[in-house]
Design an enzyme around this catalytic site. Structure first.
Site, PDB file in Angstrom:
ATOM      1  N   GLU A 158       1.974  -0.344  -4.889  1.00 48.17           N
ATOM      2  CA  GLU A 158       0.998   0.660  -5.301  1.00 48.17           C
ATOM      3  C   GLU A 158       1.753   1.986  -5.430  1.00 48.17           C
ATOM      4  O   GLU A 158       1.985   2.691  -4.449  1.00 48.17           O
ATOM      5  CB  GLU A 158      -0.141   0.797  -4.273  1.00 48.17           C
ATOM      6  CG  GLU A 158      -1.255   1.692  -4.785  1.00 48.17           C
ATOM      7  CD  GLU A 158      -2.093   2.372  -3.699  1.00 48.17           C
ATOM      8  OE1 GLU A 158      -3.206   2.775  -4.001  1.00 48.17           O
ATOM      9  OE2 GLU A 158      -1.607   2.524  -2.556  1.00 48.17           O
ATOM     10  N   ASP A 198       0.834  -1.205   0.000  1.00 51.67           N
ATOM     11  CA  ASP A 198       0.000   0.000   0.000  1.00 51.67           C
ATOM     12  C   ASP A 198       0.875   1.264   0.000  1.00 51.67           C
ATOM     13  O   ASP A 198       1.879   1.335   0.715  1.00 51.67           O
ATOM     14  CB  ASP A 198      -0.874  -0.039   1.266  1.00 51.67           C
ATOM     15  CG  ASP A 198      -1.986   0.985   1.269  1.00 51.67           C
ATOM     16  OD1 ASP A 198      -2.809   0.944   0.350  1.00 51.67           O
ATOM     17  OD2 ASP A 198      -2.036   1.812   2.200  1.00 51.67           O
TER      18      ASP A 198
HETATM   19  C1  GLC Z   1      -4.294   3.001  -0.720  1.00 46.98           C
HETATM   20  C2  GLC Z   1      -5.520   2.136  -0.645  1.00 46.98           C
HETATM   21  C3  GLC Z   1      -6.669   2.972  -0.158  1.00 46.98           C
HETATM   22  C4  GLC Z   1      -6.336   3.474   1.234  1.00 46.98           C
HETATM   23  C5  GLC Z   1      -5.014   4.228   1.246  1.00 46.98           C
HETATM   24  C6  GLC Z   1      -4.509   4.432   2.633  1.00 46.98           C
HETATM   25  O1  GLC Z   1      -4.390   3.991  -1.676  1.00 46.98           O
HETATM   26  O2  GLC Z   1      -5.763   1.545  -1.889  1.00 46.98           O
HETATM   27  O3  GLC Z   1      -7.880   2.257  -0.134  1.00 46.98           O
HETATM   28  O4  GLC Z   1      -7.351   4.322   1.697  1.00 46.98           O
HETATM   29  O5  GLC Z   1      -4.011   3.533   0.561  1.00 46.98           O
HETATM   30  O6  GLC Z   1      -4.069   3.241   3.183  1.00 46.98           O
END
Ligand code: GLC
Length: 495
Positions: A246, A187
């Site tokens: 991500e 994440d």
């Molecule tokens: C990422 C996740 C999202 C979350 C954020 C904070 O972007 O995909 O759903 O709110 O991180 O953890």
């Protein structure tokens, strides 16, 4: 297990609380996922990605983790996790779990017991905004100091400049690797290290943009040695465990830095997710991605949907047109070279659900005083059967109300229809196994995209005049074709 299985894998994202409820509390859970593995096997995906199921006070639906090495009781137990993993492996499905290293929950014991793991300041030191609205600094009443949170105040950011944090996460990764997971989705992978001088961001902030392009405080060079160390750790395990970051930038060259040979194997590429339904933009996104990633020897990934953005049929105009384009997009997604991510429900063509503000739960709604509605619309539970209100997802009231339209969109009603989006997706996943090699564009004309990979050609009429399909036998089409012509908003695969 095949080496580098992830290079052309199809990953299926499961938002755990929205997939299948086994114990009648209106929330999806791990035994629910386990009971639906045969469906995923039949669908033909290679791996599943489970969103966070760890103990959480739920300020951001599990992305606020209070304990990284356990299962929240509402989602099951560690034994349930092990059983799910064993069943998935027996069916030939790999499982990756979501790791949230940018921040913990404010309820994580570290926040009190190890304050040095977090980022503190005596005063608000800069103008940084929270992604969810408002400032990124909040006062901790107990200490009288301010702590950093790029997301909600209940999600304090960890200080990755502290080596002890590295060691903690090494232990956490080992915990799940030892249990047998096939890898991690990381994440906010670009955000772990912040500008050590905490300098101001340039205003105004486009905080509504999903991409972090505008933030200069993230994407710091120190993050790369960390990922090299994680990669070395993953490589000490058998089975080719994968790390998927991500990394939320719109420029694929920035993403490529994270997937150099000794770093993460994969990073999300959201260029298609950011693109409107426009042939030129989509083609630029594909070319830009392939060239940036091949420069570092990495595999591309492709994503149209996830749990943070509105559903594709809705983004592409809604109604019949939106669904038609989303079906064409599915054939495009699954024909591209590299790894593809499908979000649960995308194979049904689920649209964004209308919700009353009173039912919405995403913290974005309250944090922005209602200016942004938040992400609940794409998180409405999965419809398995025709009858509401639970549509086979739950016998109780679902945690978000499910729209009446989910009956005809349910997997049960699509099973019975050979022209359904589900049938299209299944067929595409089967034929995808024949696809190989690099992408070669075939020039068709304005509004159209077509490319060949080995013996298969994928043609998409985005918004042009109907055109005559190139030579070959049509093996799949997103719409019924007349006279071998492809209408606007349709795609076909030819052999
Ligand atoms: C990422 C996740 C999202 C979350 C954020 C904070 O972007 O995909 O759903 O709110 O991180 O953890």
């Amino acid at each position: 297990m095949a080496a580098e299985w992830w290079r052309d894998a199809v990953f299926y994202e499961i938002y755990v609380r929205s997939f299948a409820d086994s114990d009648g509390d209106g929330l999806g859970d791990l035994p629910g996922v386990r009971s639906r593995l045969p469906y995923l096997r039949e669908l033909g995906v290679d791996a599943i990605w489970l969103t966070p199921f760890y103990p959480t006070p739920d300020a951001d639906h599990g992305y606020d983790v209070a304990d990284y090495v356990d299962v929240d009781l509402r989602f099951g137990t560690l034994a349930d996790f092990d059983a799910l993993l064993a069943d998935a492996h027996a069916l030939g499905l790999r499982v990756i779990v979501d790791i949230v290293p940018n921040h913990t929950s404010i309820a994580h014991p570290w926040f009190r017991e190890r304050p040095e793991y977090y980022v503190w300041s005596d005063e608000v030191p800069n103008n940084w905004p929270s992604v969810f609205g408002g400032p990124a600094w909040s006062l901790d009443e107990r200490t009288g100091r301010y702590y950093l949170h790029l997301f909600a105040p209940e999600q304090p950011d960890l200080d990755w400049h502290n080596e002890a944090v590295w060691h903690e996460f090494e232990r956490i990764l080992r915990f799940w690797l030892d249990r047998g997971v096939d890898g991690f989705r990381i994440d906010v992978a670009h955000g772990l290290f912040k500008d050590p001088e905490l300098r101001d961001e340039r205003e105004p902030f486009p905080v509504t943009a999903f991409s972090s392009d505008w933030r200069s405080a993230v994407d710091q060079p120190e993050v790369h040695p960390l990922y090299r160390s994680w990669r070395r750790l993953a490589d000490t395990y058998d089975g080719d465990r994968v790390l998927v970051g991500e990394v939320v930038f719109s420029d694929p060259k920035r993403i490529a830095q994270y997937v150099r040979r000794d770093e993460l194997q994969l990073a999300f590429n959201f260029t298609l997710l950011f693109a409107p339904w426009d042939a030129e933009t989509i083609r630029r996104a594909i070319d830009g991605t392939l060239s940036a990633l091949s420069d570092v020897g990495a595999t591309a990934t492709w994503v149209f949907e996830n749990h943070d953005v509105p559903r594709l049929p809705t983004r592409f105009g809604g109604g019949a047109d939106g669904l038609r384009r989303a079906r064409a997009a599915l054939l495009l997604l699954l024909a591209l070279p590299g790894a593809a991510f499908v979000y649960a429900g995308q194979e049904l063509g689920l649209e964004e659900g209308e919700l009353d503000d009173a039912d919405r739960q995403d913290p974005i709604l309250a944090r922005t005083g209602g200016a942004r509605k938040g992400r609940d619309g794409c998180r409405i539970p999965f419809p398995w059967s025709v009858e509401g209100p639970g549509f086979g997802f739950t016998t109780a009231a679902p945690w978000l109300p499910m729209p009446a339209s989910f009956g005809v969109l349910s997997s049960a009603s699509q099973e019975a229809d050979s022209a359904s989006t589900l049938a299209l997706c299944r067929a595409a996943l089967r034929i995808r196994r024949e696809l190989g090699g690099a992408l070669q564009w075939v020039e068709i004309g304005p509004g159209a995209l077509a490319f060949t990979r080995a013996s298969v050609t994928c043609a998409v009429n985005v918004d042009g005049e109907p055109f005559e399909l190139p030579d070959g036998e049509v093996v799949l089409a997103s719409e019924p074709l007349s006279d071998n012509r492809l209408p606007a908003g349709a795609a076909a695969w030819l052999r």
